[in-house]
Design a protein around this motif. Structure first.
Motif, PDB file in Angstrom:
ATOM      1  N   ALA A 197       0.762  -1.548  -0.058  1.00  0.00           N
ATOM      2  CA  ALA A 197       0.171   0.258   0.762  1.00  0.00           C
ATOM      3  C   ALA A 197       0.617   1.250   0.118  1.00  0.00           C
ATOM      4  CB  ALA A 197      -1.063  -0.047   1.338  1.00  0.00           C
ATOM      5  N   GLY A 198       1.943   0.998  -0.476  1.00  0.00           N
ATOM      6  CA  GLY A 198       3.324   2.362  -0.720  1.00  0.00           C
ATOM      7  C   GLY A 198       3.091   2.992   0.687  1.00  0.00           C
ATOM      8  N   THR A 199       3.356   2.171   1.831  1.00  0.00           N
ATOM      9  CA  THR A 199       3.891   2.723   2.927  1.00  0.00           C
ATOM     10  C   THR A 199       5.302   2.197   3.450  1.00  0.00           C
ATOM     11  OG1 THR A 199       3.842   0.605   4.164  1.00  0.00           O
ATOM     12  CG2 THR A 199       2.174   2.498   3.840  1.00  0.00           C
ATOM     13  N   ASP A 200       6.089   3.305   4.192  1.00  0.00           N
ATOM     14  CA  ASP A 200       7.414   2.959   4.402  1.00  0.00           C
ATOM     15  C   ASP A 200       7.441   2.453   5.392  1.00  0.00           C
ATOM     16  OD1 ASP A 200       6.320   4.389   6.412  1.00  0.00           O
ATOM     17  OD2 ASP A 200       8.064   5.638   6.508  1.00  0.00           O
ATOM     18  N   THR A 201       6.550   1.208   6.103  1.00  0.00           N
ATOM     19  CA  THR A 201       6.908   0.511   7.304  1.00  0.00           C
ATOM     20  C   THR A 201       7.751  -1.185   6.557  1.00  0.00           C
ATOM     21  OG1 THR A 201       4.829  -1.450   6.342  1.00  0.00           O
ATOM     22  CG2 THR A 201       4.826   0.694   7.834  1.00  0.00           C
ATOM     23  N   SER A 202       7.337  -1.593   7.567  1.00  0.00           N
ATOM     24  CA  SER A 202       8.761  -3.003   7.086  1.00  0.00           C
ATOM     25  C   SER A 202       8.485  -3.648   6.163  1.00  0.00           C
ATOM     26  CB  SER A 202       9.045  -4.183   8.206  1.00  0.00           C
ATOM     27  OG  SER A 202       8.381  -4.474   8.774  1.00  0.00           O
ATOM     28  N   PRO A 203       9.045  -4.771   5.336  1.00  0.00           N
ATOM     29  CA  PRO A 203       9.067  -5.069   4.051  1.00  0.00           C
ATOM     30  C   PRO A 203       7.803  -6.664   4.218  1.00  0.00           C
ATOM     31  CG  PRO A 203      10.632  -4.441   3.115  1.00  0.00           C
ATOM     32  CD  PRO A 203      10.384  -4.058   5.128  1.00  0.00           C
ATOM     33  N   ARG A 204       6.972  -7.248   3.773  1.00  0.00           N
ATOM     34  CA  ARG A 204       6.866  -8.262   3.845  1.00  0.00           C
ATOM     35  C   ARG A 204       6.333  -9.690   3.093  1.00  0.00           C
ATOM     36  NH1 ARG A 204       2.894  -8.343   7.897  1.00  0.00           N
ATOM     37  NH2 ARG A 204       2.186 -10.045   7.369  1.00  0.00           N
ATOM     38  N   ALA A 205       6.953 -10.637   3.330  1.00  0.00           N
ATOM     39  CA  ALA A 205       7.103 -11.769   2.500  1.00  0.00           C
ATOM     40  C   ALA A 205       6.068 -12.162   1.632  1.00  0.00           C
ATOM     41  CB  ALA A 205       7.737 -12.714   3.513  1.00  0.00           C
ATOM     42  N   VAL A 220      -1.775 -18.380 -25.282  1.00  0.00           N
ATOM     43  CA  VAL A 220      -1.167 -17.561 -23.922  1.00  0.00           C
ATOM     44  C   VAL A 220      -1.605 -15.912 -24.206  1.00  0.00           C
ATOM     45  CG1 VAL A 220       0.400 -16.780 -22.271  1.00  0.00           C
ATOM     46  CG2 VAL A 220       0.231 -19.354 -23.330  1.00  0.00           C
ATOM     47  N   ARG A 221      -2.340 -15.710 -23.364  1.00  0.00           N
ATOM     48  CA  ARG A 221      -2.714 -14.165 -24.064  1.00  0.00           C
ATOM     49  C   ARG A 221      -3.008 -12.958 -22.545  1.00  0.00           C
ATOM     50  NH1 ARG A 221      -6.778 -13.625 -27.620  1.00  0.00           N
ATOM     51  NH2 ARG A 221      -6.755 -11.854 -27.389  1.00  0.00           N
ATOM     52  N   GLY A 222      -2.468 -13.472 -21.647  1.00  0.00           N
ATOM     53  CA  GLY A 222      -1.940 -12.771 -20.810  1.00  0.00           C
ATOM     54  C   GLY A 222      -1.729 -13.951 -19.711  1.00  0.00           C
ATOM     55  N   VAL A 223      -0.962 -12.854 -18.345  1.00  0.00           N
ATOM     56  CA  VAL A 223      -0.405 -14.211 -17.506  1.00  0.00           C
ATOM     57  C   VAL A 223      -1.880 -13.310 -16.061  1.00  0.00           C
ATOM     58  CG1 VAL A 223       1.000 -13.868 -15.577  1.00  0.00           C
ATOM     59  CG2 VAL A 223       1.268 -13.992 -17.697  1.00  0.00           C
ATOM     60  N   CYS A 224      -1.739 -14.929 -15.488  1.00  0.00           N
ATOM     61  CA  CYS A 224      -2.587 -14.140 -13.958  1.00  0.00           C
ATOM     62  C   CYS A 224      -2.204 -14.286 -12.569  1.00  0.00           C
ATOM     63  CB  CYS A 224      -3.785 -15.224 -13.650  1.00  0.00           C
ATOM     64  SG  CYS A 224      -4.774 -15.139 -12.248  1.00  0.00           S
ATOM     65  N   LEU A 225      -1.731 -13.214 -11.823  1.00  0.00           N
ATOM     66  CA  LEU A 225      -0.358 -12.766 -10.493  1.00  0.00           C
ATOM     67  C   LEU A 225      -1.403 -13.583  -9.442  1.00  0.00           C
ATOM     68  CD1 LEU A 225       2.084 -12.595  -9.104  1.00  0.00           C
ATOM     69  CD2 LEU A 225       1.308 -10.021  -9.446  1.00  0.00           C
ATOM     70  N   VAL A 226      -1.495 -14.188  -8.518  1.00  0.00           N
ATOM     71  CA  VAL A 226      -2.521 -13.943  -7.232  1.00  0.00           C
ATOM     72  C   VAL A 226      -1.249 -14.140  -5.969  1.00  0.00           C
ATOM     73  CG1 VAL A 226      -3.270 -15.894  -6.374  1.00  0.00           C
ATOM     74  CG2 VAL A 226      -3.175 -15.731  -8.707  1.00  0.00           C
ATOM     75  N   ALA A 227      -1.128 -13.540  -5.200  1.00  0.00           N
ATOM     76  CA  ALA A 227      -0.189 -12.856  -4.446  1.00  0.00           C
ATOM     77  C   ALA A 227      -0.442 -13.724  -2.956  1.00  0.00           C
ATOM     78  CB  ALA A 227       0.302 -11.279  -4.125  1.00  0.00           C
ATOM     79  N   HIS A 228       0.023 -14.672  -1.930  1.00  0.00           N
ATOM     80  CA  HIS A 228      -0.343 -14.651  -0.711  1.00  0.00           C
ATOM     81  C   HIS A 228       0.815 -13.916   0.093  1.00  0.00           C
ATOM     82  CE1 HIS A 228      -3.138 -17.632  -2.440  1.00  0.00           C
ATOM     83  NE2 HIS A 228      -1.552 -17.405  -3.285  1.00  0.00           N
ATOM     84  N   ASP A 229       0.160 -13.434   1.526  1.00  0.00           N
ATOM     85  CA  ASP A 229       1.058 -12.983   2.295  1.00  0.00           C
ATOM     86  C   ASP A 229       1.638 -14.338   3.364  1.00  0.00           C
ATOM     87  OD1 ASP A 229       2.210 -11.679   4.057  1.00  0.00           O
ATOM     88  OD2 ASP A 229       0.509 -10.267   4.362  1.00  0.00           O
ATOM     89  N   ILE A 230       2.968 -14.921   3.493  1.00  0.00           N
ATOM     90  CA  ILE A 230       3.306 -16.087   4.041  1.00  0.00           C
ATOM     91  C   ILE A 230       4.391 -14.463   5.095  1.00  0.00           C
ATOM     92  CG2 ILE A 230       3.275 -17.526   1.519  1.00  0.00           C
ATOM     93  CD1 ILE A 230       6.787 -16.931   1.437  1.00  0.00           C
ATOM     94  N   THR A 231       4.357 -13.739   5.196  1.00  0.00           N
ATOM     95  CA  THR A 231       5.526 -12.948   6.229  1.00  0.00           C
ATOM     96  C   THR A 231       5.103 -14.120   7.614  1.00  0.00           C
ATOM     97  OG1 THR A 231       4.482 -10.823   5.414  1.00  0.00           O
ATOM     98  CG2 THR A 231       5.652 -10.699   7.619  1.00  0.00           C
ATOM     99  N   ASP A 232       4.331 -14.445   7.948  1.00  0.00           N
ATOM    100  CA  ASP A 232       4.118 -15.292   9.376  1.00  0.00           C
ATOM    101  C   ASP A 232       5.090 -16.259   9.010  1.00  0.00           C
ATOM    102  OD1 ASP A 232       3.053 -13.249  10.436  1.00  0.00           O
ATOM    103  OD2 ASP A 232       1.119 -14.633  10.340  1.00  0.00           O
ATOM    104  N   SER A 233       4.608 -17.511   7.824  1.00  0.00           N
ATOM    105  CA  SER A 233       5.907 -18.463   8.159  1.00  0.00           C
ATOM    106  C   SER A 233       7.368 -18.203   7.592  1.00  0.00           C
ATOM    107  CB  SER A 233       5.347 -19.052   7.293  1.00  0.00           C
ATOM    108  OG  SER A 233       4.916 -18.274   5.807  1.00  0.00           O
ATOM    109  N   HIS A 234       7.514 -17.231   6.783  1.00  0.00           N
ATOM    110  CA  HIS A 234       8.613 -16.772   6.732  1.00  0.00           C
ATOM    111  C   HIS A 234       9.207 -16.539   7.591  1.00  0.00           C
ATOM    112  CE1 HIS A 234      12.237 -14.858   3.930  1.00  0.00           C
ATOM    113  NE2 HIS A 234      11.659 -13.598   4.857  1.00  0.00           N
TER     114      HIS A 234
END
Length: 796
Positions: A197-205, A220-234
């Motif tokens: 979200a454009g903040t200057d907090t610590s990076p998340r994994a 192939v007409r494009g790419v689907c991107l799915v983001a999962h927050d794995i900060t805790d496990s990282h």
């Protein structure tokens, strides 16, 4: 095969300005939007592009931050163009940062949903953050979760590429992975770390899962991107990795300071920016650290580490002691036995920083904002405290950080306690061994000696020893031995063997016979050390040599010990060939002596095997020792140092080292007088007369009366109780006169206490009263009775 896709650089208006507001880059899209060619803009202030009624300007952004908003720009033809502006701040190679601007017109056309294949790919209501990019890798759709993650409205970022939305370098790296999916048609998972979200907090994994979007024909007409927050496990994985790393890196040696430094090294920068390790001084508590302490607490700095070169945050240097009052976090952690976590910006430890002005000044100078004081506890003992601080990392210490610090410190505490116990035992063993070794070697007329002893650096003090023992007749015994094992037990065994050797040498046993008696003693010590009927493990090696300066002959025997090296005055050094003999403690095996003649000035080198432990085996190691001995005329003290420097590593020795160098001396024939005594008591008087005449020639007339009585008694006893041949010998050296009477009988004399009316039995008692010391020794031909007289020098 992945393909290299030529991206359209003109679809988006982009510009780059530095922190001083000067335009550095201006792409074709920017020229199309505002009409200004690059040569009219690059190198000039970007503020000239703002319209007079511009409502917003780009604020000062920290590195890695982002800003989005609307503003008004000036077109080349003078009209005002309202735009939506997205700014990223990225670090530059120079001293200044760069603002990377992405500009889209508010009145621009919506790229639209595209064809059906891309429209059908959108999972708008999915709880996962989903975005769909076309074959030009420009955003087509994203769901509410991705909108919240990006922090930008979908209608404004639609049509932008990932680096334009997320900034560099992470956006560019992800785009390269998307290009690979676009070219290969195979899914790809990528782990990355970035701000949200454009903040200057610590990076998340994040785990970015990319999959190709295909049409009905499979193209192939494009790419689907799915983001999962794995900060805790990282972070959990990072914590586990740090704990494992601590297990490997901490405790590599049994040195307290080194172990403390390893603890500090592990924590920086993984857990803190600045770490100090302070330990209690056990001597203040009777030699053993206390289970609990009371304030104020005196701590000695053992180690520290910082992300900054030279550790400028430190007020105390390693080795220095500082007193911590009860309100300090260090004393609070030690007295309470718990971790103290404090935020300095909240004023939680203002009293401590105000009390210690120097520390308070360092806190303000380097911006230290958070600290943890973790007590170092092991086996119910309080050893010290580890203080962790942050100033470069903006986040304060969390509960997870505290648990991780306690886990690492607990592991390190056991290693520090082991090192402390080892150091204490080693110091005790070393003190014991030094008390058992000779502090000063005796000065004798037979040899000039010099010695060195080095304890093992890591394995602990062992049982190496050496000794020089004056014997009767100006002779001298030299011994070097090595007890198997290390520690106090080995030192104690060494002391018992050294005492036994001195006792056996005092009764003038031959070298092979002395080793036989010593072997019996080691066998008994081994049986005693076993206990419960089990055999012990006491063992030793020994080399025993006796040198006679009158005959210039040396008799040697060894029990599994390295043979000595001999350096003649005008020759090359060589190893003396001696019968090996079994190590002490095997029992029942014979020892053999060898006799060699040594020219006056010969250097004899006796040593333990620790001297050769780092050398190549066989002839190569011996050759280096031979070269290090140098010339026989060199001072023995310098030769000892040269040998150790040439053969031993600089970082300390792995085993004890004992080195004894002896340069032989010869007694001139003019200082020795010998008579063959006939078996007639009536001829004792002429012998006494000859002795008196000899003493006059030696300028020892003051000793004539005493010497005459001693010679008369010893010669008379030899004639009466001994066997022929009988020989009288006088040896004179400095202020000592030695009387020796030898005969062929092996019967030893006994000192008797005569009764009042006895006519005999007072001879040896008289000799003992008149001489400094007396005794007897067995020889191959019989025995020798000797007596030493101290003769004062004649006045001129």
């Amino acid at each position: 095969m992945s393909r290299v896709y030529p991206f359209d650089d003109t679809a988006t208006a982009r510009a780059v300005i530095d922190d001083d507001g000067i335009v550095l880059e201006w792409n074709e899209g920017a020229r199309r939007l505002l009409g200004h060619p690059p040569e009219a803009v690059v190198g000039r202030p970007a503020a000239r592009l703002l319209a007079e009624n511009a409502a917003a300007r780009v604020p000062d952004l920290p590195a890695g931050a982002r800003w989005a908003g609307t503003t008004a720009l000036r077109h080349r033809d003078g009209r005002t163009v309202r735009v939506w502006l997205l700014a990223h701040h990225r670090p530059a190679d120079g001293a200044h940062g760069q603002h990377w601007l992405v500009v889209t017109p508010l009145t621009g056309e919506d790229p639209g949903p595209g064809d059906d294949a891309l429209a059908q790919a959108g999972l708008i209501q999915s709880p996962c953050a989903v975005a769909v990019y076309d074959d030009a890798l420009r955003l087509r759709r994203m769901n509410a979760a991705m909108t919240e993650l990006v922090g930008l409205p979908e209608e404004r970022v639609r049509g932008l590429r990932l680096p334009e939305i997320g900034g560099r370098p992470h956006g560019a790296d992800l785009e390269q992975s998307m290009l690979q999916v676009l070219g290969t048609g195979r899914p790809l998972d990528v782990r990355t770390s970035l701000n949200t979200a454009g903040t200057d907090t610590s990076p998340r994994a994040w785990l970015a899962r990319m999959a190709p979007v295909t049409d009905d024909g499979g193209r192939v007409r494009g790419v689907c991107l799915v983001a999962h927050d794995i900060t805790d496990s990282h972070r959990a994985r990072e914590r586990l990795q740090l704990v494992n790393e601590a297990s490997v890196r901490i405790g590599t040696t049994l040195d307290v300071a080194r172990t403390a430094q390893e603890l500090a090294d592990v924590c920086v920068p993984a857990l803190a920016d600045f770490v100090t390790i302070d330990l209690l001084d056990p001597e203040e508590y009777g030699g053993e650290p206390p289970a609990r302490v009371t304030a104020p607490v005196a701590l000695r700095r053992a180690a520290h580490r910082s992300v900054l070169e030279g550790v400028p945050e430190a007020v105390t240097e390693p080795g220095q002691i500082e007193l911590y009052p009860g309100f300090s976090p260090q004393a609070d952690a030690l007295t309470g036995g718990r971790t103290i976590r404090a935020t300095l910006t909240a004023g939680e430890i203002d009293q401590w920083t105000e009390w210690n002005a120097a520390r308070g000044e360092r806190v303000r100078k380097f911006g230290i904002h958070s600290s943890m004081s973790v007590p170092i506890l092991a086996r119910g003992l309080t050893l010290g405290v580890a203080v962790l601080a942050r100033h470069r990392s903006p986040e304060p210490f969390t509960t997870d950080d505290m648990l991780l610090a306690e886990e690492i410190t607990t592991r390190a505490a056991v290693c520090i306690d082991n090192a402390r116990r080892f150091s204490r035992e080693r110091e005790t063993a070393l003190a014991l061994q030094r008390s058992l070794l000779p502090r000063n070697l005796p000065r004798t007329a037979a040899v000039e000696v010099s010695s060195r002893y080095l304890p093992a650096a890591r394995a602990g003090v062992g049982g190496d020893w050496f000794d020089v023992i004056p014997l009767s007749g100006m002779r001298v015994a030299m011994v070097v031995g090595d007890v198997v094992g290390h520690g106090i037990q080995a030192s104690a065994t060494m002391g018992r063997l050294r005492t036994a050797v001195r006792t056996l040498a005092d009764i003038d046993l031959a070298p092979d016979e002395l080793l036989t008696h010593l072997d019996d003693l080691v066998v008994r010590l081994s049986d005693e050390s076993g206990g419960d009927g089990s055999p012990g493990e006491v063992g030793a090696t020994c080399l025993y040599a006796v040198y006679d300066p009158v005959s210039r002959r040396c008799t040697l025997a060894r029990a599994g010990h390295p043979p000595p090296v001999v350096l003649p005055p005008d020759g090359e050094p060589h190893q003396l060939q001696l019968p090996a003999g079994p190590p002490l403690g095997l029992g029942g095996l014979p020892f053999e002596s060898a006799e060699v003649e040594l020219t006056e000035g010969t250097v004899l080198a006796l040593y333990t095997d620790g001297l050769m432990v780092s050398e190549p085996a066989g002839d190569a190691g011996r050759e280096r020792l031979h070269r290090a001995l140098g010339g026989s005329a060199a001072p023995l003290e310098q030769t000892c140092d040269r040998v150790l420097h040439a053969l031993l590593p600089q970082g300390g020795v792995a085993d004890d080292v004992a080195l004894l160098l002896a340069r032989t001396r010869g007694l001139p024939a003019s200082q020795v007088a010998t008579w063959d005594i006939p078996a007639d008591p009536a001829l004792v008087a002429p012998v006494r007369k000859q002795v008196v005449e000899q003493l006059e020639r030696w300028s020892l007339a003051e000793a004539s009366f005493t010497a005459e009585l001693v010679v008369s008694e010893l010669v008379t006893n030899a004639i009466r109780y001994g066997a022929h041949p009988i020989r009288l010998r006088l040896i004179q050296d400095a202020a000592t006169l030695i009387v020796e009477v030898s005969d062929a009988s092996h019967t030893a004399p006994h000192l008797r206490r005569a009764k009042t009316f006895d006519e005999g039995g007072r001879g040896l008692l008289l000799v003992a009263q008149l001489t400094q010391r007396w005794g007897s020794r067995h020889t191959a031909e019989g025995k020798t009775i000797w007596a030493e007289l101290t003769v004062p020098p004649e006045e001129p």
